[in-house]
Motif scaffolding. Structure first.
Motif, PDB file in Angstrom:
ATOM      1  N   LEU A  11      14.789  10.021  11.852  1.00 19.72           N
ATOM      2  CA  LEU A  11      13.695   9.769  12.803  1.00 19.72           C
ATOM      3  C   LEU A  11      12.785   8.658  12.278  1.00 19.72           C
ATOM      4  CD1 LEU A  11      11.982  10.682  15.329  1.00 19.72           C
ATOM      5  CD2 LEU A  11      10.794  12.219  13.771  1.00 19.72           C
ATOM      6  N   ALA A  12      12.485   8.683  10.968  1.00 20.23           N
ATOM      7  CA  ALA A  12      11.618   7.659  10.368  1.00 20.23           C
ATOM      8  C   ALA A  12      12.247   6.270  10.488  1.00 20.23           C
ATOM      9  CB  ALA A  12      11.376   8.001   8.896  1.00 20.23           C
ATOM     10  N   GLU A  38       0.790   5.053  15.174  1.00 21.22           N
ATOM     11  CA  GLU A  38       1.328   6.315  15.715  1.00 21.22           C
ATOM     12  C   GLU A  38       2.660   6.671  15.045  1.00 21.22           C
ATOM     13  OE1 GLU A  38       2.256   8.392  20.059  1.00 21.22           O
ATOM     14  OE2 GLU A  38       1.482   6.346  19.994  1.00 21.22           O
ATOM     15  N   ALA A  39       3.526   5.641  14.857  1.00 23.45           N
ATOM     16  CA  ALA A  39       4.824   5.858  14.189  1.00 23.45           C
ATOM     17  C   ALA A  39       4.610   6.330  12.752  1.00 23.45           C
ATOM     18  CB  ALA A  39       5.642   4.571  14.211  1.00 23.45           C
ATOM     19  N   VAL A  44       4.260  10.529   8.303  1.00 25.15           N
ATOM     20  CA  VAL A  44       3.427  11.219   7.304  1.00 25.15           C
ATOM     21  C   VAL A  44       3.384  12.719   7.592  1.00 25.15           C
ATOM     22  CG1 VAL A  44       1.060  11.438   6.421  1.00 25.15           C
ATOM     23  CG2 VAL A  44       2.038   9.180   6.790  1.00 25.15           C
ATOM     24  N   THR A  45       3.354  13.073   8.882  1.00 27.10           N
ATOM     25  CA  THR A  45       3.339  14.490   9.272  1.00 27.10           C
ATOM     26  C   THR A  45       4.623  15.187   8.828  1.00 27.10           C
ATOM     27  OG1 THR A  45       2.124  13.780  11.250  1.00 27.10           O
ATOM     28  CG2 THR A  45       2.884  16.042  11.230  1.00 27.10           C
ATOM     29  N   VAL A  46       5.760  14.472   9.005  1.00 23.42           N
ATOM     30  CA  VAL A  46       7.050  15.037   8.555  1.00 23.42           C
ATOM     31  C   VAL A  46       7.036  15.250   7.039  1.00 23.42           C
ATOM     32  CG1 VAL A  46       9.534  14.566   8.338  1.00 23.42           C
ATOM     33  CG2 VAL A  46       8.378  14.072  10.484  1.00 23.42           C
ATOM     34  N   ILE A  67      11.644   8.121   3.798  1.00 23.11           N
ATOM     35  CA  ILE A  67      10.461   8.093   4.689  1.00 23.11           C
ATOM     36  C   ILE A  67       9.372   7.218   4.069  1.00 23.11           C
ATOM     37  CG2 ILE A  67       8.658   9.504   5.782  1.00 23.11           C
ATOM     38  CD1 ILE A  67      10.748  11.809   5.872  1.00 23.11           C
ATOM     39  N   SER A  68       9.186   7.299   2.749  1.00 23.23           N
ATOM     40  CA  SER A  68       8.173   6.477   2.060  1.00 23.23           C
ATOM     41  C   SER A  68       8.507   4.990   2.203  1.00 23.23           C
ATOM     42  CB  SER A  68       8.105   6.856   0.581  1.00 23.23           C
ATOM     43  OG  SER A  68       7.832   8.225   0.434  1.00 23.23           O
TER      44      SER A  68
END
Length: 407
Positions: A11-12, A38-39, A44-46, A67-68
Motif C-alpha cells: 500500500l505504501a 495525506e499519503a 505513518v498510521t500503518v 514504508i520508511s
C-alpha cells in the motif's frame, strides 16, 4: 489486523507512486502538498499500528524499512526517485513476468518431452543387474525405475550403476581383527530403514546366542529386536533389522554384538559397533512453490538456523550451485535474476521431505571486492523449517559441505 503487514508495505509503494504521478500532473502546490501529506499520514498510521499491541503479529523489520523508504521518497521528491518508482519499477516487473512466462513454457516443454516415452513391441528388455557401467541410462527399464520411484527409492544420477551404489552404502561396523566382523548395508525406504548386517565369525569356536543389539538416537525407532543366532567356526550370517523413521532429521544408530563361546565358562562377550549415521539427504527432495506460499511459510515457520558462509569458492554462482547440490534444494529465484555479476546475490531455496515437511532457505552472499579478485564468498544462509530437527540438520549439512569445499 492479522499481522500481514506486507499488504501495508505494498500500500505504501502504491501511495508513493500515486503521489508522485499526482505531483507531476497537478501544478497547484497547495493540492500537491495536501495529497502527499495525506499519503504520508496513511503510511505513518500503518507503521504505528504495526508497532502497537493491537495486531496479532507485530510488523516485520523489512516492512518497516520499506514504508520508511516510501516516506523519505515523498518528503524529498527527487527526480531520480521519481524515475525509479514510476518507470524503472514497472520495467523490472514486466521483465520479471516475461522471464517467468518463458520459464513456464520451458518447463511445460520439458514435461511434454518426458511424457512422450514410447516403447516398441520389439524393443530389447534391459536387466538392471546386467547393465554395464558405460551404457546410457536410456536403456534402463522404465517400469523398474517407476517402481523404484513409487517406493521412494529414486536413484541419484551419480549412482547409475546399481551394484556400485549398493557398495557405496556399506558401513564397516567392526575391525578386521575383532573376533566377530560386521558390516551393514543401509537401505533407506520412504518410512523405514532396513539394516542388512553381515556377521562373520573369525574365531575357531562356535558362537552361541550371537545377538545384534541396536539403539537409536534422534527420531528413529527400532521396530523389532533381531533374533539370536548360532555361528559355526568361520561361518557367516545376515541379520536384518528394521528402523522406523518419523521425521526428517539426522539420526544415529549404535549398538553391539554379544555372544557366548561354546564350552567356555566366562561371561558373555561383547563387540562394540561403530555408529551408523543416517543422512538427512535421503529424505529431502527438490520442490517448487509460488512466491506467495514461500513468504507465508517464511512468516509461519518458527525455527530458524543462521549459517555463516565459510568457503574458499570465489564465484557467487558456483557457490550457489554447490549449495544446491549439497542440500538437494531447488532455487526458486529465476535463472536470469541470479545470472551476471554485481558483487552480491540473494536467492530463495525450497525443498520438501518425503514426510511432507517443508524446508526454506535464503542465501545472501557477496564477494568483497576490496579484498581482491581471489577473495572468497562471504555472507549468510538462513534456514527456516517447522521442526527444529530439520532446521538444525540442514544447517549441519551445509556446514559439512562447506568444510569439504575448503579441503
Amino acid at each position: 489486523m492479522d499481522g500481514d503487514f506486507f499488504v501495508g508495505a505494498s500500500l505504501a509503494t502504491t501511495l508513493t507512486k500515486l503521489a508522485l504521478r499526482y505531483v507531476s500532473i497537478v501544478q497547484d502546490k497547495k493540492k500537491q502538498n495536501s495529497f502527499v501529506a495525506e499519503a504520508m499520514l496513511i503510511m505513518v498510521t500503518v507503521l504505528h499500528l504495526g508497532k502497537s499491541s493491537l495486531p496479532k503479529k507485530p510488523i516485520t523489520d523489512d516492512d518497516v524499512e520499506r514504508i520508511s523508504l516510501c516516506l523519505k521518497v515523498l518528503s524529498e521528491c527527487s527526480p531520480l526517485m521519481n524515475d525509479i518508482f514510476n518507470k524503472e519499477c514497472r520495467r523490472s516487473l514486466s521483465h520479471m513476468l516475461t522471464v517467468r512466462l518463458e520459464e513456464e513454457k520451458l518447463s511445460q516443454k520439458k514435461e511434454s518431452e518426458k511424457r512422450n516415452v514410447t516403447v516398441q513391441a520389439d524393443d530389447p528388455i534391459s536387466f538392471m543387474q546386467l547393465t554395464a557401467k558405460n551404457e546410457t541410462s536410456s536403456k534402463e527399464d522404465q517400469f523398474q525405475l517407476s517402481l523404484l520411484a513409487a517406493m521412494g527409492n529414486t536413484q541419484r544420477k551419480e549412482a547409475a550403476d546399481p551394484l556400485a551404489s549398493k557398495l557405496n552404502k556399506v558401513t564397516q561396523l567392526t575391525g578386521f581383527s575383532d573376533p566377530v566382523y560386521a558390516e551393514a548395508y543401509v537401505h533407506v525406504n520412504q518410512y523405514d530403514i532396513v539394516l542388512d548386517v553381515l556377521v562373520v565369525n573369525q574365531t575357531s569356536d562356535t558362537l552361541q546366542n550371537c545377538t545384534l543389539e541396536l539403539a537409536t538416537l534422534g527420531d528413529l525407532k527400532l521396530v523389532e529386536k533381531p533374533s539370536p543366532l548360532t555361528l559355526a567356526p568361520h561361518d557367516f550370517a545376515n541379520i536384518k533389522a528394521n528402523v522406523k523413521v518419523a521425521s526428517t532429521e539426522n539420526g544415529i544408530i549404535f549398538g553391539n554384538i554379544v555372544y557366548d563361546v561354546s564350552g567356555a565358562a566366562s561371561d558373555r562377550n561383547c563387540v562394540v559397533l561403530s555408529d551408523i549415521h543416517i543422512d538427512i539427504m535421503d529424505y529431502i527432495q527438490p520442490a517448487s512453490c509460488t512466491d506467495a506460499e514461500f513468504r507465508q511459510m517464511w512468516a509461519e515457520f518458527e525455527w530458524e538456523n543462521k549459517v555463516t558462509v565459510n568457503t574458499n569458492i570465489i564465484d557467487l554462482n558456483e557457490y550457489l550451485q554447490h549449495i544446491l547440490r549439497s542440500t538437494n534444494m531447488k532455487c526458486l529465484t529465476p535463472e536470469k535474476a541470479v545470472s551476471g555479476f554485481c558483487g552480491f546475490m540473494a536467492a530463495n531455496l525450497y525443498a520438501r521431505s518425503i514426510f511432507g515437511e517443508d524446508a526454506l532457505a535464503n542465501v545472501s552472499i557477496e564477494k568483497p571486492i576490496h579484498l581482491g579478485p581471489d577473495a572468497p564468498v562471504t555472507g549468510h544462509i538462513r534456514i527456516r523449517a517447522k521442526s527444529q530437527g530439520m532446521a538444525l540438520s540442514l544447517g549441519d549439512k551445509i556446514n559439512l559441505s562447506q568444510k569439504k569445499a575448503n579441503n
